[in-house]
Write an enzyme that holds these catalytic residues in place. Structure first.
Site, PDB file in Angstrom:
ATOM      1  N   HIS A   1       1.029  -1.695   0.146  1.00 35.74           N
ATOM      2  CA  HIS A   1      -0.340   0.053  -0.293  1.00 35.74           C
ATOM      3  C   HIS A   1       1.048   1.538   0.356  1.00 35.74           C
ATOM      4  O   HIS A   1       0.916   1.699  -1.035  1.00 35.74           O
ATOM      5  CB  HIS A   1      -1.211  -0.223   0.968  1.00 35.74           C
ATOM      6  CG  HIS A   1      -2.129   1.120   1.370  1.00 35.74           C
ATOM      7  ND1 HIS A   1      -2.378   1.900   0.084  1.00 35.74           N
ATOM      8  CD2 HIS A   1      -2.995   1.548   1.837  1.00 35.74           C
ATOM      9  CE1 HIS A   1      -3.917   2.660   0.193  1.00 35.74           C
ATOM     10  NE2 HIS A   1      -3.768   2.583   1.745  1.00 35.74           N
TER      11      HIS A   1
ATOM     12  N   HIS B   1      -2.463  -1.552 -11.565  1.00 37.59           N
ATOM     13  CA  HIS B   1      -2.976  -0.653  -9.961  1.00 37.59           C
ATOM     14  C   HIS B   1      -3.984  -1.373  -9.757  1.00 37.59           C
ATOM     15  O   HIS B   1      -4.901  -2.359 -11.079  1.00 37.59           O
ATOM     16  CB  HIS B   1      -3.132   0.462 -10.094  1.00 37.59           C
ATOM     17  CG  HIS B   1      -3.636   1.229  -8.780  1.00 37.59           C
ATOM     18  ND1 HIS B   1      -5.179   1.240  -8.344  1.00 37.59           N
ATOM     19  CD2 HIS B   1      -3.502   2.569  -8.106  1.00 37.59           C
ATOM     20  CE1 HIS B   1      -5.157   2.059  -7.549  1.00 37.59           C
ATOM     21  NE2 HIS B   1      -4.095   2.704  -7.555  1.00 37.59           N
TER      22      HIS B   1
ATOM     23  N   ASP C   1       2.572   6.217  -7.281  1.00 30.60           N
ATOM     24  CA  ASP C   1       4.043   5.770  -6.954  1.00 30.60           C
ATOM     25  C   ASP C   1       5.019   6.345  -7.395  1.00 30.60           C
ATOM     26  O   ASP C   1       6.465   6.797  -7.373  1.00 30.60           O
ATOM     27  CB  ASP C   1       4.143   4.801  -6.212  1.00 30.60           C
ATOM     28  CG  ASP C   1       3.276   4.170  -5.014  1.00 30.60           C
ATOM     29  OD1 ASP C   1       2.849   5.254  -3.895  1.00 30.60           O
ATOM     30  OD2 ASP C   1       1.872   3.842  -5.329  1.00 30.60           O
TER      31      ASP C   1
END
Length: 380
Positions: A226, A266, A317
């Protein structure tokens, strides 16, 4: 009642929310009807907090009052700061230190009395402001103490983003740094029922208090699947750089070994994460300002290869990693910074949960042994 097994609760609807909407096929993210592109480029993090918590963007007067109220809550009690110091000096993991400190904040919150109704909206908004305002102070203090420096006291005349960078570096950030960091906070503020948000909702569904719900969320965000992903991305890119290999060749070698390439794929998006598009622009801008775009160019080369060869697009990210790195932010506090932003969404979802609460209690299918015969301990 259906007995269909949905591991990870994938695709299971468990709540209705007015907070954020994600279209994974079109690459869209919306907060209360506003596109993430508009909010990231036009609104401050404080405006987005107000929007998430109150349902509408603030007027100029409302925003000014909200900013002042938040800024006045930035200092933490000396006892909390001592805990942070102890944790930093004992080399505690940053997210574990943040989890402990957030939990301790409740001991010094005037609205955290055990007799207070945990669903009291006004009390929770007050607690939410305090928690959100103090988390940056905790993170900056932990980082500086760990690095052998003394904490820098927060200032009330700086923005939420600007004050954090000031406390972290003991100097005011320039306008570009402040704006880029503020955008990053907006981009991470909410994202549907992600794992940490859902854990906050589960905790609050028991009528536990807001501090408990946020502490649960911080603990959940600390997992590598996460919140730890952007740290993994930067460590990967540094490894690519140190190898002196062509980035594409490095990725090909990694995939051949069966390794995953951090920052791609994702659970929700089937196309490029809209937040990654914005952060890629910021990464390029920071590189150009510094006169060195190698991190951005390396990232683009890897992104293009992964898209062409694997059909995978980058998530938020992938570019937040190089954006933070070029701002001089230590790699191991990327996830705490994620928490510093996402706490706004956690609190908004907890408020929704309290407004229409039902205990969250899923079932599990039992697959263990049956018809066991009990024998006394002396016969086993």
């Amino acid at each position: 009642m259906s007995d269909e097994l949905k591991k990870g609760l994938e695709g299971v609807l468990v709540a209705e929310s007015e907070l954020s909407y994600i279209d994974g096929d079109e690459g869209q993210l919306v907060y209360r009807g506003y596109t993430i592109e508009d909010l990231a480029r036009e609104a401050s993090y404080e405006e987005v907090l107000y929007l998430l918590w109150h349902g509408e963007l603030p007027t100029e007067a409302e925003l000014e009052a909200f900013e002042a109220e938040m800024a006045a809550e930035r200092s933490v009690d000396d006892a909390v700061l001592e805990t942070v110091r102890d944790l930093a000096e004992s080399d505690e993991v940053p997210m574990a230190a943040l989890r402990t400190a957030v939990s301790e904040l409740s001991a010094f919150d005037e609205d955290a009395d055990e007799e207070t109704d945990p669903t009291d909206r006004e009390a929770n908004l007050a607690k939410g402001k305090r928690i959100t305002a103090k988390i940056p102070t905790i993170i900056a203090a932990f980082t500086r103490i760990r690095d052998g420096e003394e904490p820098v006291a927060p200032r009330e005349d700086l923005s939420h983003a600007g004050n954090f960078l000031y406390m972290l570096n003991d100097e005011e950030p320039d306008d570009v740094m402040e704006d880029v960091f503020d955008q990053a906070l907006v981009l991470h503020a909410d994202h549907g029922l992600n794992a940490s948000t859902f854990s906050a909702m589960v905790t609050s569904s028991t009528l536990a208090d807001l501090h408990s719900a946020v502490t649960s969320a911080v603990g959940t965000l600390g997992g590598s699947l996460h919140g730890g992903a952007n740290q993994n991305v930067m460590e990967m890119l540094k490894e690519v750089d140190e190898s002196e290999k062509d980035p594409v060749q490095w990725v090909e070698d990694a995939l051949e070994r069966g390794d995953r390439v951090a920052g791609f794929g994702h659970r929700v998006y089937n196309v490029k994460d809209p937040r990654a598009k914005i952060l890629s622009e910021q990464s390029e801008e920071l590189g150009e300002a510094a006169g060195d775009t190698k991190w951005y160019e390396m990232s683009v080369a890897i992104e293009e290869y992964m898209a062409e060869e694997k059909g995978l697009a980058p998530n938020v990210d992938f570019y937040s990693a190089t954006t933070y790195y070029q701002m001089g932010i230590p790699v191991d506090i990327y996830t705490p910074i994620f928490a510093m932003s996402r706490v706004g969404g956690w609190i908004a979802h907890v408020l929704e949960q309290y407004d229409d609460n039902r205990l969250i209690r899923p079932r599990a299918r039992y697959v263990g042994p049956t018809d066991q015969e009990f024998t006394s301990v002396d016969e086993r």
